[in-house]
Enzyme design. Structure first.
Site, PDB file in Angstrom:
ATOM      1  N   GLU A  47       0.910  -1.251   0.061  1.00 25.86           N
ATOM      2  CA  GLU A  47      -0.274  -0.005   0.057  1.00 25.86           C
ATOM      3  C   GLU A  47       1.088   1.181  -0.079  1.00 25.86           C
ATOM      4  O   GLU A  47       0.479   2.202  -0.490  1.00 25.86           O
ATOM      5  CB  GLU A  47      -1.016   0.040   1.295  1.00 25.86           C
ATOM      6  CG  GLU A  47      -2.106  -0.926   1.339  1.00 25.86           C
ATOM      7  CD  GLU A  47      -2.993  -0.879   2.397  1.00 25.86           C
ATOM      8  OE1 GLU A  47      -4.080  -0.237   2.373  1.00 25.86           O
ATOM      9  OE2 GLU A  47      -2.378  -1.564   3.232  1.00 25.86           O
ATOM     10  N   TYR A  69     -12.491  27.378  -0.829  1.00 20.68           N
ATOM     11  CA  TYR A  69     -12.666  25.908  -0.987  1.00 20.68           C
ATOM     12  C   TYR A  69     -11.586  25.041  -1.813  1.00 20.68           C
ATOM     13  O   TYR A  69     -11.082  23.959  -1.488  1.00 20.68           O
ATOM     14  CB  TYR A  69     -14.031  25.529  -1.752  1.00 20.68           C
ATOM     15  CG  TYR A  69     -15.215  26.084  -1.226  1.00 20.68           C
ATOM     16  CD1 TYR A  69     -15.291  26.365   0.420  1.00 20.68           C
ATOM     17  CD2 TYR A  69     -16.107  26.322  -2.033  1.00 20.68           C
ATOM     18  CE1 TYR A  69     -16.365  27.202   0.672  1.00 20.68           C
ATOM     19  CE2 TYR A  69     -17.519  26.965  -1.706  1.00 20.68           C
ATOM     20  CZ  TYR A  69     -17.295  27.519  -0.306  1.00 20.68           C
ATOM     21  OH  TYR A  69     -18.700  28.242   0.274  1.00 20.68           O
ATOM     22  N   GLU A 117      -5.849   6.256  10.631  1.00 20.51           N
ATOM     23  CA  GLU A 117      -6.288   7.028  11.667  1.00 20.51           C
ATOM     24  C   GLU A 117      -5.411   8.221  11.879  1.00 20.51           C
ATOM     25  O   GLU A 117      -5.684   9.394  12.123  1.00 20.51           O
ATOM     26  CB  GLU A 117      -6.423   6.382  12.908  1.00 20.51           C
ATOM     27  CG  GLU A 117      -7.439   5.060  12.973  1.00 20.51           C
ATOM     28  CD  GLU A 117      -7.139   3.741  12.312  1.00 20.51           C
ATOM     29  OE1 GLU A 117      -8.026   2.875  12.418  1.00 20.51           O
ATOM     30  OE2 GLU A 117      -6.111   3.706  11.528  1.00 20.51           O
ATOM     31  N   LYS A 174     -11.427   4.415   2.314  1.00 17.41           N
ATOM     32  CA  LYS A 174     -10.713   3.544   1.312  1.00 17.41           C
ATOM     33  C   LYS A 174     -11.817   2.825   0.582  1.00 17.41           C
ATOM     34  O   LYS A 174     -12.316   1.854   1.141  1.00 17.41           O
ATOM     35  CB  LYS A 174      -9.913   2.583   2.056  1.00 17.41           C
ATOM     36  CG  LYS A 174      -8.538   3.008   2.760  1.00 17.41           C
ATOM     37  CD  LYS A 174      -7.833   1.712   3.180  1.00 17.41           C
ATOM     38  CE  LYS A 174      -6.598   2.168   3.339  1.00 17.41           C
ATOM     39  NZ  LYS A 174      -5.618   1.035   3.889  1.00 17.41           N
TER      40      LYS A 174
END
Length: 119
Positions: free
Chosen positions: A21, A53, A73, A99
């Site tokens: 990953e 934004y 996290e 994810k």
């Protein structure tokens, strides 16, 4: 308190527990809520009296793209802290990072982590 929602910010990043990953990367989706007082901008109609934004989206995309944490996290926490640091008008932030294709065998759902922080 007033709130701005930015949703489905798609970013390619390298955070994940599995070594592949952090090498191959994967897609993430980020939703963010920013609480602030919008009474001034409601009167002035001036961008300098609110949050740009584009800058928020760009900042989130940059953090996801450049971070290499083992856990989402940690990434969510870094994004939330960054929003509070960069946007002095924001009093509270909520970040939901998903994810959509987590590399878990026989799992077709999505994993999401949500964090709310207050100044």
């Amino acid at each position: 308190m007033d709130c701005i929602h930015l949703t489905n910010i798609r970013c390619y990043g390298y955070t994940g527990y599995l070594p592949e990953e952090q090498v191959l990367g994967q897609w993430f989706e980020v939703d963010v809520k920013l609480w602030l007082d919008m009474s001034t901008v409601a009167k002035t109609d001036a961008i300098e009296d609110t949050i740009d934004y584009r800058a928020v989206i760009s900042s989130i995309q940059h953090l996801v793209k450049t971070a290499k944490f083992a856990l989402v996290e940690k990434l969510v926490s870094v994004i939330a802290d960054s929003m509070l640091e960069k946007c002095d008008r924001v009093t509270k932030v909520q970040v939901i990072l998903s994810k959509p294709a987590a590399p878990i065998p026989d799992f077709g759902g999505r994993i999401s982590v949500e964090m709310t922080k207050t100044r």
